[in-house]
Motif scaffolding. Structure first.
Motif, PDB file in Angstrom:
ATOM      1  N   ALA A   1       0.850  -1.243   0.093  1.00 12.38           N
ATOM      2  CA  ALA A   1      -0.162  -0.100  -0.077  1.00 12.38           C
ATOM      3  C   ALA A   1       0.908   1.142   0.005  1.00 12.38           C
ATOM      4  N   PHE A   2       2.071   1.188   0.461  1.00 17.99           N
ATOM      5  CA  PHE A   2       3.250   2.255   0.294  1.00 17.99           C
ATOM      6  C   PHE A   2       3.112   2.877  -0.923  1.00 17.99           C
ATOM      7  N   PHE A   3       3.235   1.968  -2.032  1.00 18.06           N
ATOM      8  CA  PHE A   3       3.085   2.527  -3.470  1.00 18.06           C
ATOM      9  C   PHE A   3       1.994   3.309  -3.787  1.00 18.06           C
ATOM     10  N   GLU A   4       0.990   2.631  -3.311  1.00 13.79           N
ATOM     11  CA  GLU A   4      -0.647   3.529  -3.450  1.00 13.79           C
ATOM     12  C   GLU A   4      -0.494   4.847  -2.877  1.00 13.79           C
ATOM     13  N   VAL A   5       0.172   5.177  -1.727  1.00 12.99           N
ATOM     14  CA  VAL A   5       0.509   6.200  -1.162  1.00 12.99           C
ATOM     15  C   VAL A   5       1.251   7.295  -2.102  1.00 12.99           C
ATOM     16  N   VAL A   6       2.393   6.919  -2.412  1.00 14.64           N
ATOM     17  CA  VAL A   6       3.091   7.566  -3.364  1.00 14.64           C
ATOM     18  C   VAL A   6       2.334   7.989  -4.712  1.00 14.64           C
ATOM     19  N   GLY A   7       1.514   6.989  -5.119  1.00 14.00           N
ATOM     20  CA  GLY A   7       0.826   7.190  -6.333  1.00 14.00           C
ATOM     21  C   GLY A   7      -0.041   8.161  -6.153  1.00 14.00           C
ATOM     22  N   VAL A   8      -0.619   8.337  -5.137  1.00 16.58           N
ATOM     23  CA  VAL A   8      -1.794   9.321  -4.680  1.00 16.58           C
ATOM     24  C   VAL A   8      -1.116  10.742  -4.655  1.00 16.58           C
ATOM     25  N   ILE A   9       0.143  10.969  -4.207  1.00 18.94           N
ATOM     26  CA  ILE A   9       0.963  11.909  -3.857  1.00 18.94           C
ATOM     27  C   ILE A   9       1.267  12.634  -5.425  1.00 18.94           C
ATOM     28  N   TYR A  10       1.596  11.680  -6.222  1.00 21.46           N
ATOM     29  CA  TYR A  10       2.204  11.866  -7.617  1.00 21.46           C
ATOM     30  C   TYR A  10       0.939  12.484  -8.645  1.00 21.46           C
ATOM     31  N   ALA A  11      -0.116  11.394  -8.389  1.00 18.04           N
ATOM     32  CA  ALA A  11      -1.244  11.927  -9.371  1.00 18.04           C
ATOM     33  C   ALA A  11      -1.867  13.119  -9.112  1.00 18.04           C
ATOM     34  N   ALA A  12      -1.683  13.754  -7.857  1.00 24.97           N
ATOM     35  CA  ALA A  12      -2.481  15.022  -7.778  1.00 24.97           C
ATOM     36  C   ALA A  12      -1.898  16.014  -8.581  1.00 24.97           C
ATOM     37  N   SER A  13      -0.903  16.065  -9.051  1.00 21.52           N
ATOM     38  CA  SER A  13      -0.471  16.912 -10.336  1.00 21.52           C
ATOM     39  C   SER A  13       0.004  16.323 -11.291  1.00 21.52           C
ATOM     40  N   HIS A  14       0.102  15.095 -11.568  1.00 22.83           N
ATOM     41  CA  HIS A  14       0.615  14.636 -12.696  1.00 22.83           C
ATOM     42  C   HIS A  14      -0.474  13.555 -13.359  1.00 22.83           C
ATOM     43  N   GLY A  15      -1.741  13.748 -13.237  1.00 26.98           N
ATOM     44  CA  GLY A  15      -2.681  13.046 -13.786  1.00 26.98           C
ATOM     45  C   GLY A  15      -2.369  12.710 -15.221  1.00 26.98           C
ATOM     46  N   PRO A  16      -2.550  11.433 -15.757  1.00 24.85           N
ATOM     47  CA  PRO A  16      -2.197  10.903 -17.031  1.00 24.85           C
ATOM     48  C   PRO A  16      -3.220  11.581 -18.007  1.00 24.85           C
TER      49      PRO A  16
ATOM     50  N   GLN B   1      -2.231  22.029 -17.577  1.00 27.23           N
ATOM     51  CA  GLN B   1      -2.027  21.595 -16.078  1.00 27.23           C
ATOM     52  C   GLN B   1      -0.852  20.704 -15.982  1.00 27.23           C
ATOM     53  N   GLN B   2      -0.206  20.097 -16.865  1.00 25.84           N
ATOM     54  CA  GLN B   2       0.945  19.501 -16.799  1.00 25.84           C
ATOM     55  C   GLN B   2       2.170  20.387 -17.126  1.00 25.84           C
ATOM     56  N   ALA B   3       1.915  21.679 -17.665  1.00 21.40           N
ATOM     57  CA  ALA B   3       3.077  22.634 -17.456  1.00 21.40           C
ATOM     58  C   ALA B   3       3.034  23.284 -16.207  1.00 21.40           C
ATOM     59  N   ALA B   4       1.836  23.268 -15.426  1.00 23.56           N
ATOM     60  CA  ALA B   4       1.827  24.072 -14.229  1.00 23.56           C
ATOM     61  C   ALA B   4       2.923  23.408 -13.117  1.00 23.56           C
ATOM     62  N   TYR B   5       3.167  24.457 -12.087  1.00 20.10           N
ATOM     63  CA  TYR B   5       4.263  24.042 -11.085  1.00 20.10           C
ATOM     64  C   TYR B   5       3.164  22.870 -10.066  1.00 20.10           C
ATOM     65  N   PRO B   6       3.775  21.762  -9.459  1.00 20.11           N
ATOM     66  CA  PRO B   6       3.096  20.634  -8.957  1.00 20.11           C
ATOM     67  C   PRO B   6       2.766  21.092  -7.649  1.00 20.11           C
ATOM     68  N   TYR B   7       2.041  22.186  -7.380  1.00 16.25           N
ATOM     69  CA  TYR B   7       1.487  22.557  -5.983  1.00 16.25           C
ATOM     70  C   TYR B   7       0.649  21.482  -5.271  1.00 16.25           C
ATOM     71  N   ALA B   8      -0.180  20.698  -5.882  1.00 12.05           N
ATOM     72  CA  ALA B   8      -0.880  19.600  -5.291  1.00 12.05           C
ATOM     73  C   ALA B   8       0.057  18.476  -4.691  1.00 12.05           C
ATOM     74  N   SER B   9       0.663  18.095  -5.351  1.00 14.38           N
ATOM     75  CA  SER B   9       1.640  16.910  -5.128  1.00 14.38           C
ATOM     76  C   SER B   9       2.591  17.435  -3.939  1.00 14.38           C
ATOM     77  N   VAL B  10       3.347  18.764  -4.152  1.00  8.34           N
ATOM     78  CA  VAL B  10       4.289  19.290  -3.024  1.00  8.34           C
ATOM     79  C   VAL B  10       3.232  19.456  -1.981  1.00  8.34           C
ATOM     80  N   TYR B  11       2.101  19.736  -1.750  1.00  9.44           N
ATOM     81  CA  TYR B  11       1.198  19.948  -0.692  1.00  9.44           C
ATOM     82  C   TYR B  11       1.051  18.651   0.028  1.00  9.44           C
ATOM     83  N   LEU B  12       0.745  17.502  -0.760  1.00  7.81           N
ATOM     84  CA  LEU B  12       0.542  16.229  -0.230  1.00  7.81           C
ATOM     85  C   LEU B  12       1.662  15.631   0.468  1.00  7.81           C
TER      86      LEU B  12
END
Length: 390
Positions: A231-246, A252-263
């Protein structure tokens, strides 16, 4: 004549005069009586007890160069402070003890800090893996040149003297196991078995191996060392997906990853011992290190392994997470990066049993690589100390 007592007295006086010059109230070598958790009475005598501008009272200690010959004395001092900060007498004081070491940053500073880290780790083990207070260090002359009277102190200027990664309980907190002994008393071997031939060693190790095969999980994992959880990999997946959704738009992909940094910042706040160990790893020896590509990659690897070890994983063939130099990167920004490869079976959960496909593995690798890279690239924004080489 030993010059250290005179140097210590002068350093203590320098700090006192600096506090008085700033208009602060200061008490030098004030005795602070307390009752320890075991019921014994004690007295703490800090070098300077200073009332900070916001009204908080804080302990300021002055120290000098230390080596292993002074380890016992330092351990005893840390033990007294641990007992003091668990008493009622400490409630009105800052939990951050400032240690001003009369040394410039350099090899001797690094050696002294390592001795203190060893001492604090010993006491932390006795306290269940943590300390009831913080111990922060700064070179005395740096402090006198620009005193820090803030509460809490300016994190970027102070070096923690406690590294949780040096304790045996550096793992995520988990509920204790009921009905199972977590440790077994080591039996003393008969004198006749203390010297053995290689053939005897082989037989004994084969017996241990068989025991390990039979009792595996019960021996390998305890409440202090839980098994790795996919489940650890799911946690990092949530953090990453907040600003890097496929499926995110290009804007949005060009924007600063505020959401991922926040999480990621919130996640590290949920795990303060991990955050403290990562910060310590970032800046260890920064004042004396000559940074080059080799030393930077080594330091990054140490921090990466600290992060993974906290979650029960290690860097190896199953989970390969290694720093990459700018010259080795074929895509993305030309700075230091992190490359990750994960064996598909690592991602299998206990209730799942299905080997994930290549796309799922690639997504987990990409997420973990970004989180590990963000520990360095966004260190201050996620609550860590900025690495001196970044």
């Amino acid at each position: 004549i030993d010059p250290r007592p005179i140097a210590h007295a002068r350093a203590t006086l320098d700090v006192r005069l600096a506090a008085l010059a700033a208009g602060l109230s200061v008490e030098t070598e004030r005795e602070l009586p307390y009752t320890a958790p075991d019921g014994n009475d004690g007295v703490l005598r800090p070098d300077n007890l200073i009332t900070l501008p916001d009204g908080t009272r804080a302990l300021f200690e002055t120290e000098q160069a230390a080596d292993l010959t002074l380890l016992r004395r330092i351990v005893e001092g840390v033990r007294r402070k641990a007992a003091f900060f668990q008493s009622e007498a400490a409630r009105a004081l800052s939990p951050a003890v400032r240690v001003l070491i009369n040394l410039p940053r350099g090899p001797v500073w690094g050696k002294t800090v390592r001795v203190w880290e060893r001492a604090t780790a010993i006491v932390a083990e006795e306290q269940g893996g943590d300390l009831p207070f913080r111990l922060l260090a700064m070179p005395l002359l740096e402090f006198l040149d620009r005193p820090d009277w803030f509460e809490p102190p300016e994190e970027a200027r102070w070096e923690p003297l406690f590294d949780p990664a040096q304790t045996s309980t550096f793992e995520p907190p988990v509920p204790s196991l009921q009905g199972k002994p977590l440790a077994r008393r080591k039996a003393r071997l008969p004198r006749s078995l203390r010297r053995r031939a290689p053939a005897d060693d082989r037989r004994i190790l084969l017996a241990y191996w068989q025991h390990l095969l039979e009792q595996g999980p019960d021996l390998a994992y305890t409440a202090d060392r839980p098994r790795p959880d996919p489940a650890f990999f799911e946690v990092v997946g949530v953090i990453y997906a907040a600003s890097h959704g496929p499926d995110a738009p290009v804007a949005q992909q060009a924007a600063y990853p505020y959401a991922s940094v926040y999480l990621l910042r919130k996640y590290l706040q949920m795990h303060p011992r991990l955050r403290q160990a990562l910060s310590k790893g970032m800046v260890r020896g920064g004042g004396s290190m000559r940074w080059n590509v080799t030393t930077i990659l080594h330091r990054m690897q140490v921090v990466i392994e600290t992060f993974l070890r906290y979650h029960g994983y290690r860097v190896g063939r199953a989970v390969e997470a290694v720093p990459v130099s700018p010259w080795d990167r074929t895509d993305g920004p030309r700075d230091f990066g992190v490359a990750v490869r994960i064996h598909p079976e690592v991602l299998i959960g206990e209730e799942d049993g299905v080997v994930p496909g290549r796309e799922e593995v690639r997504a987990a690798e990409e997420a973990l690589a970004w989180v590990l890279w963000a520990l360095f690239a966004h260190a201050e924004e996620v609550g860590l100390r900025r690495p001196p080489f970044w």
